[in-house]
Write a protein that holds these residues in place. Structure first.
Motif, PDB file in Angstrom:
ATOM      1  N   ALA A 137     -17.926 -22.345  79.414  1.00 15.08           N
ATOM      2  CA  ALA A 137     -17.467 -21.636  80.458  1.00 15.08           C
ATOM      3  C   ALA A 137     -17.048 -20.095  80.574  1.00 15.08           C
ATOM      4  O   ALA A 137     -15.187 -20.596  80.362  1.00 15.08           O
ATOM      5  N   LEU A 138     -17.592 -19.279  81.270  1.00 16.17           N
ATOM      6  CA  LEU A 138     -16.707 -18.213  80.972  1.00 16.17           C
ATOM      7  C   LEU A 138     -16.504 -17.799  82.427  1.00 16.17           C
ATOM      8  O   LEU A 138     -17.705 -17.582  83.037  1.00 16.17           O
ATOM      9  N   HIS A 139     -15.733 -16.547  82.378  1.00 15.65           N
ATOM     10  CA  HIS A 139     -15.211 -16.152  83.396  1.00 15.65           C
ATOM     11  C   HIS A 139     -14.133 -14.829  83.273  1.00 15.65           C
ATOM     12  O   HIS A 139     -13.959 -15.111  82.279  1.00 15.65           O
ATOM     13  N   GLY A 140     -14.526 -13.949  83.752  1.00 16.08           N
ATOM     14  CA  GLY A 140     -14.155 -12.531  83.716  1.00 16.08           C
ATOM     15  C   GLY A 140     -14.428 -11.645  82.561  1.00 16.08           C
ATOM     16  O   GLY A 140     -14.917 -12.101  81.137  1.00 16.08           O
ATOM     17  N   ALA A 141     -13.117 -11.063  81.611  1.00 16.88           N
ATOM     18  CA  ALA A 141     -13.474 -10.157  79.889  1.00 16.88           C
ATOM     19  C   ALA A 141     -13.542 -11.250  79.469  1.00 16.88           C
ATOM     20  O   ALA A 141     -12.760 -12.760  78.534  1.00 16.88           O
ATOM     21  N   THR A 142     -14.719 -11.509  78.401  1.00 10.62           N
ATOM     22  CA  THR A 142     -14.908 -12.436  76.657  1.00 10.62           C
ATOM     23  C   THR A 142     -15.348 -11.062  76.131  1.00 10.62           C
ATOM     24  O   THR A 142     -16.881 -10.662  76.265  1.00 10.62           O
ATOM     25  N   VAL A 143     -14.607 -10.846  76.060  1.00 10.02           N
ATOM     26  CA  VAL A 143     -14.280  -9.345  74.910  1.00 10.02           C
ATOM     27  C   VAL A 143     -13.692  -9.489  72.932  1.00 10.02           C
ATOM     28  O   VAL A 143     -12.802 -10.405  73.369  1.00 10.02           O
ATOM     29  N   GLY A 144     -14.615  -8.664  72.535  1.00  5.39           N
ATOM     30  CA  GLY A 144     -14.012  -8.908  70.724  1.00  5.39           C
ATOM     31  C   GLY A 144     -13.379 -10.242  70.695  1.00  5.39           C
ATOM     32  O   GLY A 144     -15.282 -10.760  70.497  1.00  5.39           O
ATOM     33  N   GLY A 145     -12.748 -11.066  69.754  1.00  7.90           N
ATOM     34  CA  GLY A 145     -12.484 -12.211  69.388  1.00  7.90           C
ATOM     35  C   GLY A 145     -13.324 -13.472  70.733  1.00  7.90           C
ATOM     36  O   GLY A 145     -13.608 -14.373  70.548  1.00  7.90           O
TER      37      GLY A 145
ATOM     38  N   ALA B 203     -18.080 -20.849  89.732  1.00  3.85           N
ATOM     39  CA  ALA B 203     -19.039 -22.078  89.719  1.00  3.85           C
ATOM     40  C   ALA B 203     -18.966 -22.335  88.024  1.00  3.85           C
ATOM     41  O   ALA B 203     -19.690 -23.801  87.798  1.00  3.85           O
ATOM     42  N   ALA B 204     -18.508 -21.977  87.180  1.00  5.94           N
ATOM     43  CA  ALA B 204     -18.777 -22.063  85.261  1.00  5.94           C
ATOM     44  C   ALA B 204     -18.735 -23.084  84.774  1.00  5.94           C
ATOM     45  O   ALA B 204     -18.576 -23.544  84.012  1.00  5.94           O
ATOM     46  N   GLN B 205     -17.322 -23.558  85.701  1.00 10.67           N
ATOM     47  CA  GLN B 205     -16.634 -24.520  85.110  1.00 10.67           C
ATOM     48  C   GLN B 205     -17.388 -25.958  85.616  1.00 10.67           C
ATOM     49  O   GLN B 205     -17.589 -26.902  84.773  1.00 10.67           O
ATOM     50  N   ASP B 206     -17.987 -26.045  86.721  1.00 14.19           N
ATOM     51  CA  ASP B 206     -18.928 -26.861  87.309  1.00 14.19           C
ATOM     52  C   ASP B 206     -20.422 -27.189  86.460  1.00 14.19           C
ATOM     53  O   ASP B 206     -20.073 -28.384  86.407  1.00 14.19           O
ATOM     54  N   LYS B 207     -20.748 -26.351  86.522  1.00 15.23           N
ATOM     55  CA  LYS B 207     -21.858 -26.430  85.716  1.00 15.23           C
ATOM     56  C   LYS B 207     -21.945 -26.588  84.048  1.00 15.23           C
ATOM     57  O   LYS B 207     -23.042 -26.944  83.853  1.00 15.23           O
ATOM     58  N   ALA B 208     -20.943 -26.041  83.534  1.00 10.96           N
ATOM     59  CA  ALA B 208     -20.210 -26.351  82.085  1.00 10.96           C
ATOM     60  C   ALA B 208     -20.226 -28.203  82.447  1.00 10.96           C
ATOM     61  O   ALA B 208     -20.305 -28.938  81.129  1.00 10.96           O
ATOM     62  N   GLY B 209     -19.422 -28.571  82.892  1.00 14.78           N
ATOM     63  CA  GLY B 209     -18.939 -29.707  82.773  1.00 14.78           C
ATOM     64  C   GLY B 209     -20.506 -31.014  83.430  1.00 14.78           C
ATOM     65  O   GLY B 209     -20.402 -32.048  82.489  1.00 14.78           O
ATOM     66  N   GLU B 210     -21.672 -30.351  84.488  1.00 18.22           N
ATOM     67  CA  GLU B 210     -22.520 -30.628  84.524  1.00 18.22           C
ATOM     68  C   GLU B 210     -23.269 -31.207  83.116  1.00 18.22           C
ATOM     69  O   GLU B 210     -23.683 -32.001  82.745  1.00 18.22           O
ATOM     70  N   LEU B 211     -23.552 -30.090  82.501  1.00 17.37           N
ATOM     71  CA  LEU B 211     -24.553 -29.942  81.254  1.00 17.37           C
ATOM     72  C   LEU B 211     -23.420 -30.768  80.004  1.00 17.37           C
ATOM     73  O   LEU B 211     -23.981 -31.777  79.909  1.00 17.37           O
ATOM     74  N   ALA B 212     -22.517 -30.905  79.945  1.00 16.52           N
ATOM     75  CA  ALA B 212     -21.562 -31.283  78.880  1.00 16.52           C
ATOM     76  C   ALA B 212     -21.794 -33.129  79.220  1.00 16.52           C
ATOM     77  O   ALA B 212     -21.987 -33.719  78.558  1.00 16.52           O
ATOM     78  N   ALA B 213     -21.814 -33.446  80.839  1.00 16.94           N
ATOM     79  CA  ALA B 213     -21.670 -35.071  80.947  1.00 16.94           C
ATOM     80  C   ALA B 213     -23.167 -35.677  80.623  1.00 16.94           C
ATOM     81  O   ALA B 213     -23.800 -36.409  80.256  1.00 16.94           O
TER      82      ALA B 213
END
Length: 261
Positions: A101-109, A185-195
């Motif tokens: 679940a991604l927000h903001g900087a998602t950089v390098g490692g 909404a990234a965490q909400d969607k990730a939780g929906e997919l995970a379930a």
């Protein structure tokens, strides 16, 4: 929720939530965080049927913690890189699906960590970069294989050679992001997919996580052979029989178009 240290861990029903917990450092990865992350992912393999990786604070992960980076001999750099590969392999080769679940900087490692997950959900604040090329170093957490396979080698070359930054929309078009959602909404969607994936038949999950990535590296005939073997294993299991019977007897859900879901 266990929130001590550099990684938080919470089990919600059948889903493990693993949070990068160095918000004042933009969740930059140092050796302690990497070790705690690997331990949390290993724990989730036994506790849960799916896991979500997310970042506490203003971003997902700003990459390697350069403030704690020290001069190393070439052999030390090699083994340090391999420790990242080993930690991220627990995600990639584990028994349960991993969703970032991604927000903001998602950089390098941070991008390498996201690429080690099986699915990626991003909100519009996300941006992706591989700044190692601009800093006179080279990626070491698996990007040469995993990011390049998602984006294509040409796009990864562009990011490393020119410092190009991809926003969430460009990353979705390039195939790096599976789901682009509204702000926050990234965490909400990730939780929906995970379930949803936590409810899948275990043998199907095994095929998707373990057979499918290996098939991509096989010759055509070898890949088709493994596909048939996996189909035989999954379709003759007791859970498959029950689910197929539900569908035939109209107890199971039908596939609908995107606008209907």
């Amino acid at each position: 929720m266990s929130a001590e240290g550099a990684v938080s861990y919470e089990l919600r029903e059948r889903v493990a939530w693993i949070g990068l917990n160095r918000p004042l450092k933009r969740n930059a990865i140092n050796d302690a965080l990497l070790s705690e992350l690997e331990a949390a992912v290993r724990r989730a393999q036994h506790d849960a049927r799916a896991l979500v990786v997310f970042g506490h604070g203003p971003c997902f992960c700003a990459g390697l913690d350069l403030a704690e980076h020290r001069a190393r001999e070439a052999a030390e750099v090699f083994h340090h890189s391999r420790s990242w590969h080993a930690a991220f392999s627990v995600l990639r080769r584990g028994r349960i699906p991993a969703i970032a679940a991604l927000h903001g900087a998602t950089v390098g490692g941070g991008l390498e960590l996201a690429a080690a997950c099986h699915l990626r959900v991003a909100d519009p604040s996300v941006f992706f970069a591989l700044p190692e090329g601009q800093r006179g170093i080279y990626v070491g957490g698996g990007a040469s294989v995993h990011v390049a396979r998602l984006l294509g080698a040409s796009r990864m070359m562009d990011m490393m050679l020119t410092g190009r930054v991809l926003d969430a929309a460009a990353a979705e078009r390039a195939g790096l992001v599976n789901y682009l959602v509204e702000a926050g909404a990234a965490q909400d969607k990730a939780g929906e997919l995970a379930a949803k994936v936590a409810a899948m038949a275990p043998l199907t999950v095994l095929g998707v996580l373990q057979a499918l990535p290996r098939i991509q590296d096989m010759a055509e005939e070898d890949g088709l052979f493994v596909e048939s073997m996996m189909a035989a294993l999954a379709q003759t299991g007791p859970e498959a029989a029950a689910r197929l019977a539900d569908f035939v007897e109209k107890r199971g859900a039908k596939v609908t178009g995107p606008s209907e879901t």
